[in-house]
Design a protein around this motif. Structure first.
Motif, PDB file in Angstrom:
ATOM      1  N   ASN A  81       0.805  -1.232   0.000  1.00  0.00           N
ATOM      2  CA  ASN A  81       0.000   0.000   0.000  1.00  0.00           C
ATOM      3  C   ASN A  81       0.836   1.279   0.000  1.00  0.00           C
ATOM      4  O   ASN A  81       0.733   2.103   0.903  1.00  0.00           O
ATOM      5  CB  ASN A  81      -0.955   0.031   1.191  1.00  0.00           C
ATOM      6  CG  ASN A  81      -2.057  -0.960   1.075  1.00  0.00           C
ATOM      7  OD1 ASN A  81      -2.483  -1.293  -0.015  1.00  0.00           O
ATOM      8  ND2 ASN A  81      -2.528  -1.464   2.202  1.00  0.00           N
ATOM      9  N   PRO A  82       1.635   1.493  -1.031  1.00  0.00           N
ATOM     10  CA  PRO A  82       2.570   2.615  -0.998  1.00  0.00           C
ATOM     11  C   PRO A  82       1.964   3.985  -1.308  1.00  0.00           C
ATOM     12  O   PRO A  82       2.571   5.001  -0.995  1.00  0.00           O
ATOM     13  CB  PRO A  82       3.580   2.246  -2.076  1.00  0.00           C
ATOM     14  CG  PRO A  82       2.781   1.454  -3.065  1.00  0.00           C
ATOM     15  CD  PRO A  82       1.798   0.672  -2.229  1.00  0.00           C
ATOM     16  N   PHE A  83       0.774   4.008  -1.909  1.00  0.00           N
ATOM     17  CA  PHE A  83       0.201   5.270  -2.372  1.00  0.00           C
ATOM     18  C   PHE A  83      -1.127   5.562  -1.692  1.00  0.00           C
ATOM     19  O   PHE A  83      -1.912   4.667  -1.406  1.00  0.00           O
ATOM     20  CB  PHE A  83      -0.027   5.239  -3.891  1.00  0.00           C
ATOM     21  CG  PHE A  83       1.199   4.860  -4.669  1.00  0.00           C
ATOM     22  CD1 PHE A  83       2.288   5.720  -4.732  1.00  0.00           C
ATOM     23  CD2 PHE A  83       1.270   3.655  -5.330  1.00  0.00           C
ATOM     24  CE1 PHE A  83       3.424   5.372  -5.447  1.00  0.00           C
ATOM     25  CE2 PHE A  83       2.404   3.291  -6.050  1.00  0.00           C
ATOM     26  CZ  PHE A  83       3.480   4.160  -6.106  1.00  0.00           C
ATOM     27  N   ASP A  84      -1.399   6.845  -1.516  1.00  0.00           N
ATOM     28  CA  ASP A  84      -2.642   7.259  -0.880  1.00  0.00           C
ATOM     29  C   ASP A  84      -3.867   6.749  -1.643  1.00  0.00           C
ATOM     30  O   ASP A  84      -4.830   6.284  -1.031  1.00  0.00           O
ATOM     31  CB  ASP A  84      -2.689   8.792  -0.765  1.00  0.00           C
ATOM     32  CG  ASP A  84      -3.842   9.259   0.077  1.00  0.00           C
ATOM     33  OD1 ASP A  84      -3.894   8.904   1.270  1.00  0.00           O
ATOM     34  OD2 ASP A  84      -4.711   9.968  -0.467  1.00  0.00           O
ATOM     35  N   GLU A 140       9.071   3.337  -3.988  1.00  0.00           N
ATOM     36  CA  GLU A 140       8.338   4.566  -3.715  1.00  0.00           C
ATOM     37  C   GLU A 140       7.285   4.276  -2.653  1.00  0.00           C
ATOM     38  O   GLU A 140       6.499   3.332  -2.781  1.00  0.00           O
ATOM     39  CB  GLU A 140       7.670   5.048  -5.014  1.00  0.00           C
ATOM     40  CG  GLU A 140       7.077   6.408  -4.916  1.00  0.00           C
ATOM     41  CD  GLU A 140       6.567   6.915  -6.263  1.00  0.00           C
ATOM     42  OE1 GLU A 140       6.030   8.024  -6.275  1.00  0.00           O
ATOM     43  OE2 GLU A 140       6.691   6.201  -7.279  1.00  0.00           O
ATOM     44  N   TYR A 141       7.285   5.062  -1.598  1.00  0.00           N
ATOM     45  CA  TYR A 141       6.326   4.891  -0.508  1.00  0.00           C
ATOM     46  C   TYR A 141       5.938   6.278  -0.007  1.00  0.00           C
ATOM     47  O   TYR A 141       6.764   6.994   0.545  1.00  0.00           O
ATOM     48  CB  TYR A 141       6.938   4.046   0.617  1.00  0.00           C
ATOM     49  CG  TYR A 141       5.953   3.674   1.696  1.00  0.00           C
ATOM     50  CD1 TYR A 141       5.078   2.607   1.529  1.00  0.00           C
ATOM     51  CD2 TYR A 141       5.897   4.384   2.889  1.00  0.00           C
ATOM     52  CE1 TYR A 141       4.175   2.250   2.514  1.00  0.00           C
ATOM     53  CE2 TYR A 141       4.991   4.041   3.881  1.00  0.00           C
ATOM     54  CZ  TYR A 141       4.145   2.973   3.691  1.00  0.00           C
ATOM     55  OH  TYR A 141       3.236   2.628   4.677  1.00  0.00           O
ATOM     56  N   HIS A 142       4.696   6.662  -0.239  1.00  0.00           N
ATOM     57  CA  HIS A 142       4.244   8.009   0.099  1.00  0.00           C
ATOM     58  C   HIS A 142       3.821   8.103   1.562  1.00  0.00           C
ATOM     59  O   HIS A 142       3.254   7.152   2.100  1.00  0.00           O
ATOM     60  CB  HIS A 142       3.072   8.397  -0.798  1.00  0.00           C
ATOM     61  CG  HIS A 142       3.478   8.588  -2.221  1.00  0.00           C
ATOM     62  ND1 HIS A 142       2.859   9.478  -3.053  1.00  0.00           N
ATOM     63  CD2 HIS A 142       4.456   8.015  -2.983  1.00  0.00           C
ATOM     64  CE1 HIS A 142       3.416   9.445  -4.250  1.00  0.00           C
ATOM     65  NE2 HIS A 142       4.374   8.554  -4.222  1.00  0.00           N
ATOM     66  N   PRO A 143       4.048   9.260   2.160  1.00  0.00           N
ATOM     67  CA  PRO A 143       3.612   9.453   3.545  1.00  0.00           C
ATOM     68  C   PRO A 143       2.092   9.423   3.645  1.00  0.00           C
ATOM     69  O   PRO A 143       1.380   9.680   2.667  1.00  0.00           O
ATOM     70  CB  PRO A 143       4.141  10.830   3.916  1.00  0.00           C
ATOM     71  CG  PRO A 143       4.831  11.379   2.733  1.00  0.00           C
ATOM     72  CD  PRO A 143       4.725  10.405   1.605  1.00  0.00           C
ATOM     73  N   TRP A 144       1.618   9.121   4.825  1.00  0.00           N
ATOM     74  CA  TRP A 144       0.175   9.076   5.071  1.00  0.00           C
ATOM     75  C   TRP A 144      -0.403  10.476   5.127  1.00  0.00           C
ATOM     76  O   TRP A 144       0.236  11.401   5.627  1.00  0.00           O
ATOM     77  CB  TRP A 144      -0.083   8.350   6.382  1.00  0.00           C
ATOM     78  CG  TRP A 144      -0.022   6.880   6.205  1.00  0.00           C
ATOM     79  CD1 TRP A 144       1.092   6.102   6.099  1.00  0.00           C
ATOM     80  CD2 TRP A 144      -1.138   6.019   6.062  1.00  0.00           C
ATOM     81  NE1 TRP A 144       0.731   4.792   5.902  1.00  0.00           N
ATOM     82  CE2 TRP A 144      -0.633   4.716   5.882  1.00  0.00           C
ATOM     83  CE3 TRP A 144      -2.523   6.204   6.066  1.00  0.00           C
ATOM     84  CZ2 TRP A 144      -1.458   3.616   5.712  1.00  0.00           C
ATOM     85  CZ3 TRP A 144      -3.333   5.106   5.911  1.00  0.00           C
ATOM     86  CH2 TRP A 144      -2.801   3.837   5.726  1.00  0.00           C
ATOM     87  N   THR A 145      -1.631  10.631   4.638  1.00  0.00           N
ATOM     88  CA  THR A 145      -2.336  11.912   4.689  1.00  0.00           C
ATOM     89  C   THR A 145      -3.603  11.820   5.533  1.00  0.00           C
ATOM     90  O   THR A 145      -4.332  12.795   5.659  1.00  0.00           O
ATOM     91  CB  THR A 145      -2.718  12.388   3.270  1.00  0.00           C
ATOM     92  OG1 THR A 145      -3.570  11.402   2.674  1.00  0.00           O
ATOM     93  CG2 THR A 145      -1.477  12.608   2.413  1.00  0.00           C
ATOM     94  N   SER A 146      -3.884  10.633   6.075  1.00  0.00           N
ATOM     95  CA  SER A 146      -5.064  10.476   6.930  1.00  0.00           C
ATOM     96  C   SER A 146      -4.702   9.585   8.108  1.00  0.00           C
ATOM     97  O   SER A 146      -3.594   9.047   8.187  1.00  0.00           O
ATOM     98  CB  SER A 146      -6.220   9.864   6.126  1.00  0.00           C
ATOM     99  OG  SER A 146      -5.880   8.559   5.706  1.00  0.00           O
TER     100      SER A 146
END
Length: 177
Positions: A81-84, A140-146
Protein backbone atom coordinates in the motif's frame (compact mmCIF):
# COMPACT_ATOMS: atom_id res chain seq x y z
CA UNK A 1 -30.58 -15.46 16.48
CA UNK A 2 -27.30 -13.53 16.46
CA UNK A 3 -27.03 -9.78 16.79
CA UNK A 4 -26.00 -8.28 13.46
CA UNK A 5 -22.72 -6.35 13.71
CA UNK A 6 -20.57 -4.67 11.12
CA UNK A 7 -17.44 -6.53 10.14
CA UNK A 8 -14.09 -4.82 10.57
CA UNK A 9 -11.57 -4.49 7.76
CA UNK A 10 -8.01 -4.21 9.06
CA UNK A 11 -5.87 -2.67 6.29
CA UNK A 12 -2.12 -3.16 6.80
CA UNK A 13 0.53 -1.11 4.99
CA UNK A 14 4.30 -0.86 5.18
CA UNK A 15 7.63 -1.71 3.66
CA UNK A 16 8.75 -5.32 3.26
CA UNK A 17 10.56 -6.59 6.35
CA UNK A 18 8.90 -4.15 8.75
CA UNK A 19 6.95 -6.88 10.55
CA UNK A 20 3.69 -6.29 8.71
CA UNK A 21 2.86 -9.91 7.84
CA UNK A 22 3.78 -11.17 11.31
CA UNK A 23 1.35 -8.72 12.93
CA UNK A 24 -1.33 -9.15 10.25
CA UNK A 25 -1.42 -12.94 10.70
CA UNK A 26 -1.61 -12.62 14.48
CA UNK A 27 -4.44 -10.12 14.17
CA UNK A 28 -6.33 -12.41 11.79
CA UNK A 29 -6.17 -15.19 14.39
CA UNK A 30 -7.17 -12.82 17.20
CA UNK A 31 -10.27 -11.57 15.37
CA UNK A 32 -11.09 -14.81 13.53
CA UNK A 33 -10.70 -12.84 10.32
CA UNK A 34 -10.08 -13.84 6.74
CA UNK A 35 -6.42 -13.21 5.94
CA UNK A 36 -5.71 -11.72 2.53
CA UNK A 37 -2.09 -11.25 1.48
CA UNK A 38 -1.49 -9.32 -1.73
CA UNK A 39 1.84 -11.11 -2.29
CA UNK A 40 0.03 -14.46 -2.39
CA UNK A 41 -2.55 -13.17 -4.86
CA UNK A 42 0.07 -11.57 -7.08
CA UNK A 43 2.30 -14.66 -7.12
CA UNK A 44 -0.76 -16.77 -7.91
CA UNK A 45 -1.50 -14.58 -10.91
CA UNK A 46 2.11 -14.89 -12.10
CA UNK A 47 2.12 -18.67 -11.63
CA UNK A 48 -1.33 -19.46 -13.00
CA UNK A 49 -1.75 -16.83 -15.68
CA UNK A 50 1.86 -16.19 -16.68
CA UNK A 51 1.41 -12.43 -16.55
CA UNK A 52 3.51 -9.54 -15.35
CA UNK A 53 1.52 -8.25 -12.41
CA UNK A 54 1.06 -4.54 -11.85
CA UNK A 55 -2.28 -3.51 -10.31
CA UNK A 56 -4.14 -6.76 -10.99
CA UNK A 57 -3.21 -8.30 -7.64
CA UNK A 58 -4.71 -5.42 -5.70
CA UNK A 59 -7.85 -5.37 -7.86
CA UNK A 60 -8.41 -9.09 -7.32
CA UNK A 61 -7.68 -8.70 -3.60
CA UNK A 62 -10.36 -5.99 -3.36
CA UNK A 63 -12.91 -8.43 -4.76
CA UNK A 64 -11.94 -11.21 -2.38
CA UNK A 65 -12.11 -8.79 0.56
CA UNK A 66 -15.51 -7.51 -0.61
CA UNK A 67 -16.93 -11.05 -0.77
CA UNK A 68 -15.84 -11.73 2.80
CA UNK A 69 -16.99 -8.39 4.20
CA UNK A 70 -20.39 -8.80 2.51
CA UNK A 71 -20.75 -12.10 4.38
CA UNK A 72 -20.07 -10.29 7.64
CA UNK A 73 -16.55 -11.65 8.08
CA UNK A 74 -13.74 -9.57 9.52
CA UNK A 75 -10.87 -9.26 7.03
CA UNK A 76 -7.16 -8.53 7.41
CA UNK A 77 -5.48 -7.21 4.25
CA UNK A 78 -1.69 -7.48 4.23
CA UNK A 79 -0.07 -5.43 1.48
CA UNK A 80 2.55 -2.79 0.72
CA UNK A 81 0.00 0.00 0.00
CA UNK A 82 2.57 2.62 -1.00
CA UNK A 83 0.20 5.27 -2.37
CA UNK A 84 -2.64 7.26 -0.88
CA UNK A 85 -5.02 6.35 -3.73
CA UNK A 86 -4.50 2.61 -3.05
CA UNK A 87 -5.22 3.15 0.64
CA UNK A 88 -8.44 4.97 -0.29
CA UNK A 89 -9.44 2.08 -2.60
CA UNK A 90 -9.13 -0.41 0.29
CA UNK A 91 -11.25 1.92 2.46
CA UNK A 92 -13.89 2.14 -0.27
CA UNK A 93 -14.16 -1.66 -0.31
CA UNK A 94 -15.04 -1.51 3.38
CA UNK A 95 -17.56 1.31 2.93
CA UNK A 96 -19.20 -0.38 -0.08
CA UNK A 97 -19.73 -3.50 2.02
CA UNK A 98 -21.00 -1.94 5.23
CA UNK A 99 -17.80 -2.54 7.16
CA UNK A 100 -15.74 -0.49 9.58
CA UNK A 101 -12.08 -0.12 8.65
CA UNK A 102 -8.87 0.47 10.56
CA UNK A 103 -5.68 1.45 8.74
CA UNK A 104 -2.47 0.10 10.24
CA UNK A 105 0.99 1.17 9.10
CA UNK A 106 3.88 -1.01 10.24
CA UNK A 107 7.38 0.44 10.17
CA UNK A 108 10.80 -0.27 11.56
CA UNK A 109 12.49 3.04 12.37
CA UNK A 110 15.87 1.42 13.07
CA UNK A 111 17.38 1.09 9.61
CA UNK A 112 20.12 -1.33 10.72
CA UNK A 113 17.55 -3.62 12.36
CA UNK A 114 15.26 -3.40 9.32
CA UNK A 115 18.15 -4.31 7.04
CA UNK A 116 19.04 -7.32 9.24
CA UNK A 117 15.45 -8.53 9.08
CA UNK A 118 15.37 -8.24 5.30
CA UNK A 119 18.66 -10.09 4.85
CA UNK A 120 17.50 -13.00 7.03
CA UNK A 121 14.04 -13.53 5.53
CA UNK A 122 12.89 -16.45 3.48
CA UNK A 123 9.78 -16.39 1.34
CA UNK A 124 6.73 -18.17 2.74
CA UNK A 125 5.13 -18.08 -0.71
CA UNK A 126 6.46 -20.61 -3.22
CA UNK A 127 8.04 -18.85 -6.19
CA UNK A 128 7.95 -15.37 -4.66
CA UNK A 129 11.28 -13.58 -4.84
CA UNK A 130 11.64 -11.25 -1.90
CA UNK A 131 13.18 -7.81 -2.49
CA UNK A 132 16.68 -7.21 -1.16
CA UNK A 133 17.60 -4.19 0.94
CA UNK A 134 18.61 -2.02 -2.03
CA UNK A 135 15.30 -2.76 -3.79
CA UNK A 136 13.39 -1.79 -0.66
CA UNK A 137 15.28 1.49 -0.40
CA UNK A 138 14.38 2.30 -4.03
CA UNK A 139 10.66 1.62 -3.56
CA UNK A 140 8.34 4.57 -3.72
CA UNK A 141 6.33 4.89 -0.51
CA UNK A 142 4.24 8.01 0.10
CA UNK A 143 3.61 9.45 3.54
CA UNK A 144 0.18 9.08 5.07
CA UNK A 145 -2.34 11.91 4.69
CA UNK A 146 -5.06 10.48 6.93
CA UNK A 147 -5.41 8.70 10.23
CA UNK A 148 -3.95 5.29 10.90
CA UNK A 149 -2.45 3.29 13.69
CA UNK A 150 1.34 3.46 13.34
CA UNK A 151 3.25 0.52 14.81
CA UNK A 152 7.01 0.91 15.04
CA UNK A 153 8.47 -2.56 15.53
CA UNK A 154 12.08 -1.39 16.06
CA UNK A 155 13.64 -2.76 19.22
CA UNK A 156 10.56 -4.78 20.14
CA UNK A 157 9.57 -8.40 20.07
CA UNK A 158 6.62 -9.39 17.91
CA UNK A 159 4.67 -9.93 21.15
CA UNK A 160 5.37 -6.38 22.36
CA UNK A 161 4.40 -4.84 19.03
CA UNK A 162 1.24 -6.95 18.87
CA UNK A 163 0.25 -5.89 22.40
CA UNK A 164 0.58 -2.23 21.45
CA UNK A 165 -1.40 -2.82 18.26
CA UNK A 166 -4.24 -4.51 20.17
CA UNK A 167 -4.36 -1.64 22.66
CA UNK A 168 -4.63 0.89 19.82
CA UNK A 169 -7.32 -1.13 18.07
CA UNK A 170 -9.33 -1.47 21.28
CA UNK A 171 -9.26 2.31 21.71
CA UNK A 172 -10.65 2.85 18.19
CA UNK A 173 -13.20 0.09 17.77
CA UNK A 174 -16.88 0.79 18.12
CA UNK A 175 -18.27 -1.07 21.14
CA UNK A 176 -20.18 -4.21 20.10
CA UNK A 177 -23.29 -5.65 21.72
Amino acid sequence: MQIQTKPTFFIFSGLPGSGKSTLAKRLAREFNAAYLRADTVEQGLRDLCGITVTGEGYRLSYRIAADNLALGNNVVADSFNPFDFVRREWEQVALDNGAEYINIEVLCSDQAEHRRRVSGRQSEIPGLELPDWDEILRREYHPWTSGRIAVDTAGETAEQSFGKLLAEISARMIPRR
